[in-house]
Design a protein around this motif. Structure first.
Motif, PDB file in Angstrom:
ATOM      1  N   TYR B 115      -1.782   5.872  15.941  1.00 53.04           N
ATOM      2  CA  TYR B 115      -2.853   5.453  16.847  1.00 53.04           C
ATOM      3  C   TYR B 115      -3.048   3.944  16.771  1.00 53.04           C
ATOM      4  CZ  TYR B 115      -7.503   4.731  18.750  1.00 53.04           C
ATOM      5  OH  TYR B 115      -8.556   4.258  19.483  1.00 53.04           O
ATOM      6  N   HIS B 116      -3.109   3.428  15.535  1.00 55.52           N
ATOM      7  CA  HIS B 116      -3.324   1.984  15.382  1.00 55.52           C
ATOM      8  C   HIS B 116      -2.130   1.188  15.866  1.00 55.52           C
ATOM      9  CE1 HIS B 116      -7.220   1.713  13.478  1.00 55.52           C
ATOM     10  NE2 HIS B 116      -6.950   2.890  12.978  1.00 55.52           N
ATOM     11  N   HIS B 119      -2.440   1.096  19.531  1.00 55.90           N
ATOM     12  CA  HIS B 119      -3.570   0.254  19.884  1.00 55.90           C
ATOM     13  C   HIS B 119      -3.197  -1.228  19.793  1.00 55.90           C
ATOM     14  CE1 HIS B 119      -7.821  -0.058  20.662  1.00 55.90           C
ATOM     15  NE2 HIS B 119      -7.902  -1.016  19.759  1.00 55.90           N
ATOM     16  N   ASN B 120      -2.523  -1.581  18.685  1.00 57.46           N
ATOM     17  CA  ASN B 120      -2.193  -2.984  18.473  1.00 57.46           C
ATOM     18  C   ASN B 120      -1.075  -3.466  19.384  1.00 57.46           C
ATOM     19  OD1 ASN B 120      -4.109  -3.261  16.497  1.00 57.46           O
ATOM     20  ND2 ASN B 120      -2.722  -2.597  14.873  1.00 57.46           N
TER      21      ASN B 120
END
Lengths: 210, 134
Positions: B115-116, B119-120
């Motif tokens: 997820y991160h 996102h990034n």
């Protein structure tokens, strides 16, 4: 271990069964060993769930779960598997009472529910293909088919195993070996129903919810 | 789960009874029916919540159906797989705990990290088709 005990006589097979029958310990360790296999199978499903969790929202501008999934159909599928679990339970109870005929009947009913589940799942896949949602359409669909069909394949193998055991029980009756085998299949079958809980919750219900 | 449902006199008797005493028996009609009824209830509620759109908040619905799914898994383990902390001298329970730990680490770790990562990476590809498709 078996070899050391069966070394002197030439005919290995009957003696092999004898040791197995007497060893109370061997039945216990079979159950523990089978449980460990189920746990390793659980890890396979966990990796597939993780893959789906990561890729499940990557639609690549393709169809979304909300457009594809038919929840009433999934509810019927779920019911089939749940019914098969309870009928297998009844088969085990009849097995405990050494009633061959009743055991066979409940096993057959279980097999039919399992077959209905597999049939409905294949029909769903065919329907999805017609809707333009084959596995190669998007990452979501790839991970969806991998997860759900792995479960379906397990159920199909379970049905095959069930048929083999019904033939065994018909030929040899409810001997100790067959009881042990039926207990292993029972664990396998209930385990698959448990995995399906994860599938219908995470894949179908949460998919439609988004 | 009483062991007095076993009234057979075959040679499997001893094996079965000692198993029942150690908590790894097959259960009774009552225990199977309890498990079945609980499973039906725990299956019908999430389907009803989602199909009937009962709760407006989809996050709350998600958490509720995940919790109900978890409870139903426990019901299956207890009433259908007849697992207890004492079966097979506690070894099946140990294996189960170990597996659950691995599964939780694997699932939460994968979803969290990915997820991160997603996102990034987002600002990098503004033309990404996937973002528009959501």
């Amino acid at each position: 271990m078996m070899h050391a005990e069966t070394a002197p006589p030439g005919a290995a097979a009957p003696v092999f069964y004898q040791t197995d029958e007497e060893g109370h310990h061997s039945e216990g360790s079979t159950m523990l060993g089978f449980w460990l296999y189920l746990m390793s199978d659980c890890l396979i499903f966990a990796t597939l769930f993780a893959t789906y969790g990561v890729l499940g929202r990557s639609y690549a501008a393709g169809p979304t779960p909300k457009e594809l999934f038919d929840l009433p159909g999934i509810a019927v599928n779920t019911a089939m598997l749940l019914f098969s679990s309870i009928t297998y339970g009844f088969a085990m109870l009849e097995m405990d009472r050494d009633r061959v005929k009743q055991t066979q009947i409940w096993l057959a009913v279980t097999g039919l529910f399992g077959a209905a589940f597999v049939f409905l799942e294949i029909r769903e896949f065919v329907h999805l293909f017609h809707e333009g949602a084959p596995p190669w359409r998007s990452a979501f669909l790839s991970s969806f088919y991998t997860l759900v069909s792995t479960h379906g394949l397990h159920v199909s193998m379970g049905i095959l195993w069930l048929i083999v055991l019904m033939v065994q029980v018909r030929k040899h009756g409810l001997i100790v070996e067959n009881k042990r085998r039926l207990m292993c299949l029972s664990m396998f079958w209930h385990f698959l129903d448990l995995i399906w809980i994860g599938v219908f919750t995470v894949v179908y219900l949460m998919g439609v919810l988004e | 789960m009483s062991a007095d449902a076993h009234h057979l006199t075959g040679h499997g008797q001893d094996t079965h009874d000692s198993h029942a005493h150690s908590g790894g028996g097959h259960g009774t009609v009552q225990s199977y029916m309890t498990g079945f009824v609980l499973s039906v209830i725990l299956t019908v509620i999430p389907f009803w919540l989602v199909m009937g759109n009962v709760l407006d908040n989809s996050l709350v619905t998600t958490l509720v159906i995940l919790a109900l799914g978890g409870v139903q898994m426990v019901v299956h383990v207890v009433y259908f797989l007849h697992m207890s902390t004492k079966s097979e001298g506690g070894w099946t329970f140990m294996a189960l705990i170990f597996t659950i730990t691995l599964v939780v680490i694997m699932l939460s770790g994968s979803v969290w990290v990915m997820y991160h990562l997603n996102h990034n990476m987002m600002p990098m590809d503004a033309h990404d088709v996937m973002n528009n498709a959501r």
